[in-house]
Structure formats: C-alpha cells, structure tokens
Design a protein around this motif. Sequence first.
Motif, PDB file in Angstrom:
ATOM      1  N   UNK A 102       0.844  -1.198   0.000  1.00  0.00           N
ATOM      2  CA  UNK A 102       0.000   0.000   0.000  1.00  0.00           C
ATOM      3  C   UNK A 102       0.878   1.246   0.000  1.00  0.00           C
ATOM      4  N   UNK A 103       0.916   1.979  -1.108  1.00  0.00           N
ATOM      5  CA  UNK A 103       1.760   3.174  -1.170  1.00  0.00           C
ATOM      6  C   UNK A 103       1.192   4.283  -0.272  1.00  0.00           C
ATOM      7  N   UNK A 104       2.095   5.097   0.243  1.00  0.00           N
ATOM      8  CA  UNK A 104       1.679   6.260   1.026  1.00  0.00           C
ATOM      9  C   UNK A 104       1.332   5.966   2.473  1.00  0.00           C
ATOM     10  N   UNK A 105       1.669   4.826   2.992  1.00  0.00           N
ATOM     11  CA  UNK A 105       1.400   4.550   4.409  1.00  0.00           C
ATOM     12  C   UNK A 105       2.355   5.374   5.254  1.00  0.00           C
ATOM     13  N   UNK A 106       1.815   6.019   6.260  1.00  0.00           N
ATOM     14  CA  UNK A 106       2.669   6.894   7.059  1.00  0.00           C
ATOM     15  C   UNK A 106       2.703   6.531   8.535  1.00  0.00           C
ATOM     16  N   UNK A 107       1.903   5.571   8.974  1.00  0.00           N
ATOM     17  CA  UNK A 107       1.859   5.225  10.394  1.00  0.00           C
ATOM     18  C   UNK A 107       2.982   4.239  10.699  1.00  0.00           C
ATOM     19  N   UNK A 108       3.855   4.642  11.596  1.00  0.00           N
ATOM     20  CA  UNK A 108       4.914   3.739  12.035  1.00  0.00           C
ATOM     21  C   UNK A 108       4.334   2.787  13.065  1.00  0.00           C
ATOM     22  N   UNK A 109       4.604   1.530  12.911  1.00  0.00           N
ATOM     23  CA  UNK A 109       4.098   0.529  13.849  1.00  0.00           C
ATOM     24  C   UNK A 109       5.259   0.009  14.675  1.00  0.00           C
ATOM     25  N   UNK A 110       5.087  -0.003  15.991  1.00  0.00           N
ATOM     26  CA  UNK A 110       6.168  -0.505  16.837  1.00  0.00           C
ATOM     27  C   UNK A 110       6.333  -2.010  16.655  1.00  0.00           C
ATOM     28  N   UNK A 111       7.561  -2.456  16.610  1.00  0.00           N
ATOM     29  CA  UNK A 111       7.849  -3.878  16.506  1.00  0.00           C
ATOM     30  C   UNK A 111       8.063  -4.430  17.909  1.00  0.00           C
ATOM     31  N   UNK A 112       7.043  -5.055  18.444  1.00  0.00           N
ATOM     32  CA  UNK A 112       7.160  -5.656  19.779  1.00  0.00           C
ATOM     33  C   UNK A 112       7.097  -7.167  19.630  1.00  0.00           C
TER      34      UNK A 112
END
Length: 126
Positions: A102-112
């Motif tokens: 998905x182009x344009x994704x801007x939400x950083x997701x924490x890697x836990x």
Amino acid sequence: LFELPEECFPKLYFMRWPVETKYDVVKNKLPLENFSGCPKNVILQEFWASMHPAGMAAAAEDEANAAIRKKRAGKDNKYEYAANLNQIIIAIEIEKSVVPIRPGRSVERPLTPRKTKYHHNRKSHA
C-alpha cells in the motif's frame, strides 16, 4: 481382528502407515490445531483451509516423484530418490503469502515481540 493369524499383523500395521504419515503432515507441518476462534463454523472453516494445502502438497509430491522416477529410470543409483515434502509445503506456503503493498502509508508501527507462540489464536487440545 483377534481371530486373525499372528503373521497378518505386520502387514496390517504397514498398511496403516501412510495414514499415520498424512496425519503427521496435517498436524505438525500444517498447523491444523492453531484455530483463531471457538465457534464450530470457524473451526470447520480453518480445518478445510488447512486441508486444501495438504491436498495440494500431496498432488505436488506425486507429480514430483513421478518426474524423479522418470529422470532416474535406467540409472544405477545406490538409493531411491523422492521429493522432499517439507520443501513442497514451504513452496505452497510462500505462494499463498502474498500481501498488498500500500503506497503512502505513514503510520509507524512498533515492533514488539510476541509473548506467546500463538498470540491471539487458540491451540486446540482436543
């Protein structure tokens, strides 16, 4: 069964062996008991979703073994050769693991790291 002669039992045991190995594939190589819900419909849906790759792997293994036999026919090999079922299953799993980019994704997701092997899923004990 108890009335059968004793010499029949080894043959009966080895006739059962393909069933046991198929059960091993479905239970251990394809995570059949790793259900994501409890309702009967969810379990049945996931059961059949696991059986589909099992059937695909069996068909691919038969085709690969036929090709191996054809290729090695007439050769003086010390051993018989067969396809590696684990590698076939991995190839099938890779083929179905396609996800959209998905182009344009801007939400950083924490890697836990997950605390358990089957995070939200339920491992059946039946």
